[in-house]
Design a protein around this motif. Structure first.
Motif, mmCIF file in Angstrom:
data_model
loop_
_atom_site.group_PDB
_atom_site.id
_atom_site.type_symbol
_atom_site.label_atom_id
_atom_site.label_comp_id
_atom_site.label_asym_id
_atom_site.label_seq_id
_atom_site.Cartn_x
_atom_site.Cartn_y
_atom_site.Cartn_z
ATOM 1 N N MET A 1 1.365 -2.842 19.749
ATOM 2 C CA MET A 1 1.507 -1.450 19.337
ATOM 3 C C MET A 1 2.688 -1.311 18.379
ATOM 4 O O MET A 1 3.764 -1.868 18.621
ATOM 5 C CB MET A 1 1.677 -0.563 20.559
ATOM 6 C CG MET A 1 0.399 -0.491 21.370
ATOM 7 S SD MET A 1 0.484 0.641 22.757
ATOM 8 C CE MET A 1 1.495 -0.300 23.879
ATOM 9 N N VAL A 2 2.474 -0.569 17.288
ATOM 10 C CA VAL A 2 3.498 -0.384 16.262
ATOM 11 C C VAL A 2 3.606 1.082 15.886
ATOM 12 O O VAL A 2 2.662 1.861 16.070
ATOM 13 C CB VAL A 2 3.191 -1.240 15.002
ATOM 14 C CG1 VAL A 2 3.127 -2.725 15.364
ATOM 15 C CG2 VAL A 2 1.916 -0.793 14.320
ATOM 16 N N LYS A 3 4.762 1.464 15.332
ATOM 17 C CA LYS A 3 4.967 2.843 14.872
ATOM 18 C C LYS A 3 4.376 3.070 13.497
ATOM 19 O O LYS A 3 3.815 4.127 13.222
ATOM 20 C CB LYS A 3 6.461 3.173 14.850
ATOM 21 C CG LYS A 3 7.072 3.280 16.210
ATOM 22 C CD LYS A 3 8.533 3.659 16.122
ATOM 23 C CE LYS A 3 9.121 3.706 17.522
ATOM 24 N NZ LYS A 3 10.514 4.065 17.537
ATOM 25 N N ASN A 4 4.555 2.102 12.595
ATOM 26 C CA ASN A 4 4.115 2.257 11.206
ATOM 27 C C ASN A 4 3.398 0.981 10.796
ATOM 28 O O ASN A 4 4.024 -0.072 10.645
ATOM 29 C CB ASN A 4 5.311 2.531 10.302
ATOM 30 C CG ASN A 4 4.915 2.756 8.873
ATOM 31 O OD1 ASN A 4 4.236 1.932 8.247
ATOM 32 N ND2 ASN A 4 5.337 3.887 8.316
ATOM 33 N N ILE A 5 2.111 1.078 10.598
ATOM 34 C CA ILE A 5 1.300 -0.112 10.353
ATOM 35 C C ILE A 5 1.668 -0.799 9.040
ATOM 36 O O ILE A 5 1.680 -2.019 8.963
ATOM 37 C CB ILE A 5 -0.207 0.224 10.462
ATOM 38 C CG1 ILE A 5 -0.966 -0.998 10.945
ATOM 39 C CG2 ILE A 5 -0.767 0.808 9.185
ATOM 40 C CD1 ILE A 5 -2.320 -0.682 11.552
ATOM 41 N N GLU A 6 2.002 -0.013 8.001
ATOM 42 C CA GLU A 6 2.370 -0.619 6.719
ATOM 43 C C GLU A 6 3.663 -1.419 6.833
ATOM 44 O O GLU A 6 3.767 -2.534 6.313
ATOM 45 C CB GLU A 6 2.495 0.449 5.622
ATOM 46 C CG GLU A 6 1.172 0.998 5.135
ATOM 47 C CD GLU A 6 0.577 2.079 6.046
ATOM 48 O OE1 GLU A 6 1.284 2.592 6.944
ATOM 49 O OE2 GLU A 6 -0.609 2.394 5.860
ATOM 50 N N VAL A 7 4.653 -0.861 7.528
ATOM 51 C CA VAL A 7 5.921 -1.571 7.723
ATOM 52 C C VAL A 7 5.689 -2.849 8.519
ATOM 53 O O VAL A 7 6.224 -3.911 8.186
ATOM 54 C CB VAL A 7 6.953 -0.656 8.429
ATOM 55 C CG1 VAL A 7 8.169 -1.439 8.891
ATOM 56 C CG2 VAL A 7 7.363 0.492 7.512
ATOM 57 N N SER A 8 4.875 -2.762 9.554
ATOM 58 C CA SER A 8 4.617 -3.939 10.388
ATOM 59 C C SER A 8 3.808 -5.000 9.654
ATOM 60 O O SER A 8 4.080 -6.194 9.786
ATOM 61 C CB SER A 8 3.908 -3.523 11.681
ATOM 62 O OG SER A 8 4.774 -2.739 12.466
ATOM 63 N N VAL A 9 2.813 -4.581 8.859
ATOM 64 C CA VAL A 9 2.054 -5.553 8.057
ATOM 65 C C VAL A 9 3.011 -6.280 7.117
ATOM 66 O O VAL A 9 2.957 -7.508 6.986
ATOM 67 C CB VAL A 9 0.907 -4.871 7.278
ATOM 68 C CG1 VAL A 9 0.359 -5.793 6.195
ATOM 69 C CG2 VAL A 9 -0.210 -4.469 8.233
ATOM 70 N N ALA A 10 3.902 -5.541 6.462
ATOM 71 C CA ALA A 10 4.873 -6.163 5.552
ATOM 72 C C ALA A 10 5.742 -7.172 6.300
ATOM 73 O O ALA A 10 5.986 -8.283 5.813
ATOM 74 C CB ALA A 10 5.735 -5.100 4.880
ATOM 75 N N PHE A 11 6.208 -6.816 7.498
ATOM 76 C CA PHE A 11 7.038 -7.741 8.282
ATOM 77 C C PHE A 11 6.278 -9.022 8.618
ATOM 78 O O PHE A 11 6.768 -10.128 8.386
ATOM 79 C CB PHE A 11 7.498 -7.067 9.579
ATOM 80 C CG PHE A 11 8.226 -8.012 10.498
ATOM 81 C CD1 PHE A 11 9.570 -8.253 10.338
ATOM 82 C CD2 PHE A 11 7.555 -8.675 11.518
ATOM 83 C CE1 PHE A 11 10.248 -9.144 11.178
ATOM 84 C CE2 PHE A 11 8.203 -9.559 12.355
ATOM 85 C CZ PHE A 11 9.562 -9.789 12.180
ATOM 86 N N THR B 1 3.674 -10.350 7.266
ATOM 87 C CA THR B 1 3.278 -11.156 6.109
ATOM 88 C C THR B 1 4.495 -11.757 5.408
ATOM 89 O O THR B 1 4.498 -12.938 5.083
ATOM 90 C CB THR B 1 2.444 -10.336 5.106
ATOM 91 O OG1 THR B 1 3.168 -9.183 4.697
ATOM 92 C CG2 THR B 1 1.119 -9.934 5.711
ATOM 93 N N GLU B 2 5.531 -10.949 5.192
ATOM 94 C CA GLU B 2 6.691 -11.410 4.433
ATOM 95 C C GLU B 2 7.643 -12.276 5.261
ATOM 96 O O GLU B 2 8.183 -13.253 4.768
ATOM 97 C CB GLU B 2 7.448 -10.216 3.849
ATOM 98 C CG GLU B 2 6.622 -9.457 2.825
ATOM 99 C CD GLU B 2 7.228 -8.117 2.438
ATOM 100 O OE1 GLU B 2 8.420 -7.876 2.747
ATOM 101 O OE2 GLU B 2 6.491 -7.305 1.846
ATOM 102 N N VAL B 3 7.849 -11.915 6.523
ATOM 103 C CA VAL B 3 8.802 -12.647 7.360
ATOM 104 C C VAL B 3 8.147 -13.839 8.047
ATOM 105 O O VAL B 3 8.728 -14.928 8.105
ATOM 106 C CB VAL B 3 9.450 -11.709 8.400
ATOM 107 C CG1 VAL B 3 10.346 -12.485 9.358
ATOM 108 C CG2 VAL B 3 10.240 -10.606 7.697
ATOM 109 N N LEU B 4 6.940 -13.663 8.549
ATOM 110 C CA LEU B 4 6.295 -14.730 9.318
ATOM 111 C C LEU B 4 5.228 -15.492 8.543
ATOM 112 O O LEU B 4 4.733 -16.505 9.007
ATOM 113 C CB LEU B 4 5.686 -14.155 10.596
ATOM 114 C CG LEU B 4 6.697 -13.556 11.583
ATOM 115 C CD1 LEU B 4 5.980 -12.951 12.771
ATOM 116 C CD2 LEU B 4 7.699 -14.604 12.035
ATOM 117 N N GLY B 5 4.836 -14.989 7.384
ATOM 118 C CA GLY B 5 3.875 -15.707 6.551
ATOM 119 C C GLY B 5 2.427 -15.563 6.970
ATOM 120 O O GLY B 5 1.572 -16.317 6.510
#
Length: 131
Positions: A12-22, A24-28
């Motif tokens: 569960m996430v608060k903001n799907i766009e922020v979480s998708v970015a995390f 993809t960008e942080v974990l690849g």
């Protein structure tokens, strides 16, 4: 029993766009698609592991974003070949059900939730087509 693999882990996430970015960008991870749930409220984003697309992370926005960190993992999904048969089998066991019916998503994926012995949410999942 026809469970084949872990399908996905729902977070569960608060903001799907922020979480998708995390993710993809942080974990690849690779963002495969986002869709709105059949209920019109919840949004789901799916991310795969490069070279290992058979198991995904599902981000769930709009369900409950106020749980403590220990409660952010919402469910574990297990892939099955024949969801109807597995649901009938589960309904015949002394298992606490979360759902009474199978839910179908816009992409044709189907799922059914039930509880494990400690209240953990388990999902039987029959994949649909990526959007």
């Amino acid at each position: 029993m026809a469970v084949k693999k872990i399908e996905h882990i729902g977070i569960m996430v608060k903001n799907i766009e922020v979480s998708v970015a995390f993710y993809t960008e942080v974990l690849g991870l690779v963002h495969t698609y986002t869709m709105t749930h059949t209920n019109g409220v919840i949004r789901l984003a799916f991310l795969a592991f490069p070279g290992h697309e058979e198991t995904e992370i599902e981000l769930v926005e709009g369900y409950n974003d106020s749980l403590p960190a220990e409660g952010k993992v919402h469910h574990i999904a297990l892939t099955v070949d024949d969801l109807d048969a597995e649901v009938e089998r589960i309904k015949g066991l002394p298992v606490k059900l979360r759902d009474t019916e199978i839910t179908t998503l816009p992409n044709g994926a189907r799922y059914f939730f039930f509880y494990g012995p400690d209240g953990e949410i388990l999902e039987l999942f029959q994949p649909g087509q990526p959007l």
